[in-house]
Design an enzyme around this catalytic site. Structure first.
Site, PDB file in Angstrom:
ATOM      1  CE  LYS A 221      -2.775   3.306   1.347  1.00  0.00           C
ATOM      2  NZ  LYS A 221      -3.685   4.013   0.489  1.00  0.00           N
ATOM      3  CB  CYS A 275      -3.238   8.878   0.675  1.00  0.00           C
ATOM      4  SG  CYS A 275      -4.700   8.136   1.413  1.00  0.00           S
TER       5      CYS A 275
HETATM    6  N1  LIG Z   1      -9.318   9.260   0.964  1.00  0.00           N
HETATM    7  C1  LIG Z   1      -8.528   8.530   0.203  1.00  0.00           C
HETATM    8  O1  LIG Z   1      -8.243   8.871  -0.934  1.00  0.00           O
HETATM    9  C2  LIG Z   1      -7.962   7.218   0.683  1.00  0.00           C
HETATM   10  C3  LIG Z   1      -7.505   6.317  -0.267  1.00  0.00           C
HETATM   11  C4  LIG Z   1      -6.969   5.126   0.162  1.00  0.00           C
HETATM   12  C5  LIG Z   1      -6.867   4.864   1.522  1.00  0.00           C
HETATM   13  N2  LIG Z   1      -7.294   5.765   2.421  1.00  0.00           N
HETATM   14  C6  LIG Z   1      -7.162   5.435   3.838  1.00  0.00           C
HETATM   15  O2  LIG Z   1      -8.444   5.086   4.319  1.00  0.00           O
HETATM   16  C7  LIG Z   1      -8.589   5.511   5.671  1.00  0.00           C
HETATM   17  C8  LIG Z   1      -9.813   6.387   5.769  1.00  0.00           C
HETATM   18  O3  LIG Z   1      -9.616   7.546   5.005  1.00  0.00           O
HETATM   19  P1  LIG Z   1     -10.811   8.485   4.532  1.00  0.00           P
HETATM   20  O4  LIG Z   1     -10.248   9.374   3.498  1.00  0.00           O
HETATM   21  O5  LIG Z   1     -12.014   7.670   4.224  1.00  0.00           O
HETATM   22  O6  LIG Z   1     -11.070   9.325   5.838  1.00  0.00           O
HETATM   23  P2  LIG Z   1     -12.256  10.375   6.093  1.00  0.00           P
HETATM   24  O7  LIG Z   1     -11.718  11.414   6.969  1.00  0.00           O
HETATM   25  O8  LIG Z   1     -12.902  10.758   4.798  1.00  0.00           O
HETATM   26  O9  LIG Z   1     -13.316   9.517   6.890  1.00  0.00           O
HETATM   27  C9  LIG Z   1     -13.032   8.902   8.091  1.00  0.00           C
HETATM   28  C10 LIG Z   1     -14.257   8.962   8.988  1.00  0.00           C
HETATM   29  O10 LIG Z   1     -13.948   8.213  10.149  1.00  0.00           O
HETATM   30  C11 LIG Z   1     -14.630   8.831  11.235  1.00  0.00           C
HETATM   31  N3  LIG Z   1     -14.023   8.365  12.477  1.00  0.00           N
HETATM   32  C12 LIG Z   1     -12.824   8.684  13.008  1.00  0.00           C
HETATM   33  N4  LIG Z   1     -12.605   7.988  14.140  1.00  0.00           N
HETATM   34  C13 LIG Z   1     -13.706   7.216  14.327  1.00  0.00           C
HETATM   35  C14 LIG Z   1     -14.082   6.276  15.311  1.00  0.00           C
HETATM   36  N5  LIG Z   1     -13.262   5.951  16.328  1.00  0.00           N
HETATM   37  N6  LIG Z   1     -15.276   5.681  15.199  1.00  0.00           N
HETATM   38  C15 LIG Z   1     -16.112   5.984  14.186  1.00  0.00           C
HETATM   39  N7  LIG Z   1     -15.814   6.851  13.215  1.00  0.00           N
HETATM   40  C16 LIG Z   1     -14.617   7.463  13.283  1.00  0.00           C
HETATM   41  C17 LIG Z   1     -14.482  10.308  10.965  1.00  0.00           C
HETATM   42  O11 LIG Z   1     -15.485  11.033  11.640  1.00  0.00           O
HETATM   43  C18 LIG Z   1     -14.631  10.364   9.442  1.00  0.00           C
HETATM   44  O12 LIG Z   1     -15.946  10.641   9.035  1.00  0.00           O
HETATM   45  C19 LIG Z   1      -7.288   6.221   6.035  1.00  0.00           C
HETATM   46  O13 LIG Z   1      -6.431   5.355   6.713  1.00  0.00           O
HETATM   47  C20 LIG Z   1      -6.703   6.600   4.695  1.00  0.00           C
HETATM   48  O14 LIG Z   1      -5.302   6.678   4.758  1.00  0.00           O
HETATM   49  C21 LIG Z   1      -7.871   6.930   2.032  1.00  0.00           C
END
Ligand SMILES: NC(=O)c1ccc[n+]([C@@H]2O[C@H](COP(=O)([O-])OP(=O)(O)OC[C@H]3O[C@@H](n4cnc5c(N)ncnc54)[C@H](O)[C@@H]3O)[C@@H](O)[C@H]2O)c1
Length: 461
Positions: A221, A275
């Site tokens: 990743k 990311c």
């Molecule tokens: N956004 C991207 O492009 C992307 C792509 C690949 C991987 N990722 C990975 O995926 C993961 C999530 O990223 P994202 O972009 O979806 O984040 P995001 O910020 O869009 O969404 C995450 C959500 O999790 C919620 N949250 C946080 N702690 C929580 C808890 N303890 N219980 C319940 N809800 C909780 C937040 O309120 C938020 O709404 C990260 O590790 C990121 O690195 C993101």
């Protein structure tokens, strides 16, 4: 009576009777929940953000520009997809998937949200259930932190609980397409967990599904995003070299890319998003801890992180040239880190704006998708934003910008003196910009703008 652990979960996945909870309803958690609901499961979308859940319950999402998401919400909401912020609703879940952020802080990765979500998962999962982590994990986290946390709660992995890491690698702007079609890499320490996870993903993923150990999945990743960051850094480096040598990177890139083994990316004012700005560092830190200091990763990150400051400095020089040493008004168009995505997290526009402000300019910011202004003045209309500007900086490649009528934009500035258009994403044809009455400057152009008074610069061009 306790259910038969292994066979039941397999059957429940195959029959779509498994109750799935997804912790985190953001960029990754929401579309993944919807795809599993579309595949026939009942999915609870859990998030601690009450406002987000209130909006989702009314069928509204900030991801409405992502193709297919609004339609999926409309058809599944209240039936197979149920948003909630009440942890009690999740009790007895057969499968819990975790998609919460893994940010970085000054000293390293910040795993607090993942740990907290894992603890929620361990409270609500039924015995014999499956927990899948999609949140990005730094190398070694699964074995050193995730597995011990699960064991501390009295579970035995591969016996009365199943656990896997399936890092998400989808691209905002193409989320549904990539969540369905990308290759999936599943890391688990026992075969059963890997097989159950594969069975689940096969219900909505068309891409290949590869099973590996958790450390390999963690590194894959991070390597993918590091690859991207390093390649962008190389394009940015070439742009900086062209500036120093006084030639145009556009021509260099166009000709170099005619070679069958060259694919130079588009240079720009910087790299952003949650990311790309952290994943290379997660890999760097993990390697450093284990005895090898990577050479390229950190340098590439530093180079990309410096780009907004570099262009803020050039724009500062150019505006002072026009204004006989005085500061001016700069309209910054775009605030998000990426075109057509309403996400301004870690956007390179932030240091760009803050640096211009620090240098004493008045900065107005307009973005069609977000109201973020990073300390500048937010203006809700593009023509209002450019009125009275000495320079207009396009720093995000939104579609709305690509198709602008530049002559109309020039008229809206209502300034007789030379007005600079800085093309920070190389989205315009320089000739068209100049024909519309602007002075065109961009990434990877002659630095004579930097060295010469503006009048001479105009003559040179
Ligand atoms: N956004 C991207 O492009 C992307 C792509 C690949 C991987 N990722 C990975 O995926 C993961 C999530 O990223 P994202 O972009 O979806 O984040 P995001 O910020 O869009 O969404 C995450 C959500 O999790 C919620 N949250 C946080 N702690 C929580 C808890 N303890 N219980 C319940 N809800 C909780 C937040 O309120 C938020 O709404 C990260 O590790 C990121 O690195 C993101």
């Amino acid at each position: 009576m306790r259910r038969l652990v292994i066979k039941d979960l397999e059957g429940d996945i195959e029959n779509r009777t498994a109750r799935i909870s997804v912790i985190g309803q953001g960029y990754i958690g929401l579309p993944t929940s919807l795809l599993m609901a579309k595949a026939g499961f009942q999915v609870l979308g859990f998030d601690i953000n009450e406002e987000l859940i209130r909006e989702l319950s009314k069928g509204r999402t900030r991801l409405d520009r992502e193709e297919g998401i609004q339609e999926l919400i409309s058809s599944l909401l209240g039936e197979r997809y149920i948003p909630t912020n009440d942890e009690r609703d999740l009790m007895g879940s057969d499968i819990v998937l975790i998609a919460v952020p893994t940010p970085k802080n000054a000293n390293g990765p910040d795993l607090r949200m993942v740990i907290s979500a894992l603890e929620t998962a361990l409270r609500v999962i039924r015995e014999g259930g499956l927990i899948i982590i999609e949140s990005t994990l730094p190398p070694g986290t699964f074995e050193r932190i995730i597995v011990p946390t699960v064991k501390k709660h009295g579970f035995s992995i591969g016996s009365n609980i199943y656990l896997a890491y399936c890092p998400e690698r989808a691209l905002p702007g193409r989320l549904i397409n990539e969540l369905v079609n990308n290759v999936r890499v599943i890391g688990a320490i026992d075969d059963r967990s890997a097989q159950l996870t594969k069975l689940l993903y096969k219900t909505f993923v068309r891409g290949e599904i590869e099973l590996v150990d958790p450390l390999t999945a963690e590194v894959v990743k991070l390597v993918e995003n590091s690859f991207r960051d390093v390649n962008i850094a190389f394009a940015n480096e070439v742009a900086r070299i062209c500036e120093a040598l006084g030639i145009d990177v556009r021509k260099v890139r166009e000709l170099a890319n005619k070679h069958p083994r060259v694919n130079l990316l588009v240079p720009g004012i910087g790299v952003g998003g949650s990311c790309l700005t952290k994943d290379p560092l997660f890999l760097y830190w993990a390697s450093l801890e284990n005895g090898y200091e990577p050479i390229i990763l950190k340098r590439a990150r530093d180079l990309n992180a410096n780009m907004p400051y570099h262009y803020a400095s050039i724009l500062d020089d150019v505006v002072r040239n026009i204004k006989n040493g005085e500061t001016g008004t700069i309209a910054v168009l775009g605030a998000t880190y990426k075109g057509d995505v309403p996400d301004s997290r870690e956007s390179p526009v932030e240091p760009f704006v803050r640096e211009l402000l620090r240098k004493g300019h008045r900065v107005k910011v307009y973005d069609p998708l977000v109201t973020e202004a990073f300390g500048g003045e937010y203006v809700s209309n593009i023509f209002e934003a450019v009125r009275g500007a000495d320079a207009i900086a396009f720093v995000t490649d939104h579609s709305e910008f690509r198709f602008l009528n530049l002559s109309k934009l020039r008229k809206a500035v209502k300034v007789e003196d030379p007005v600079v258009l800085f093309d920070g994403r190389m989205i315009f044809n320089p000739k068209e910009v100049e024909e519309a009455g602007f002075i065109y400057i961009s990434v990877g152009m002659s630095l004579s703008t930097h060295k010469l008074p503006i009048k001479e610069f105009i003559t040179v061009r």
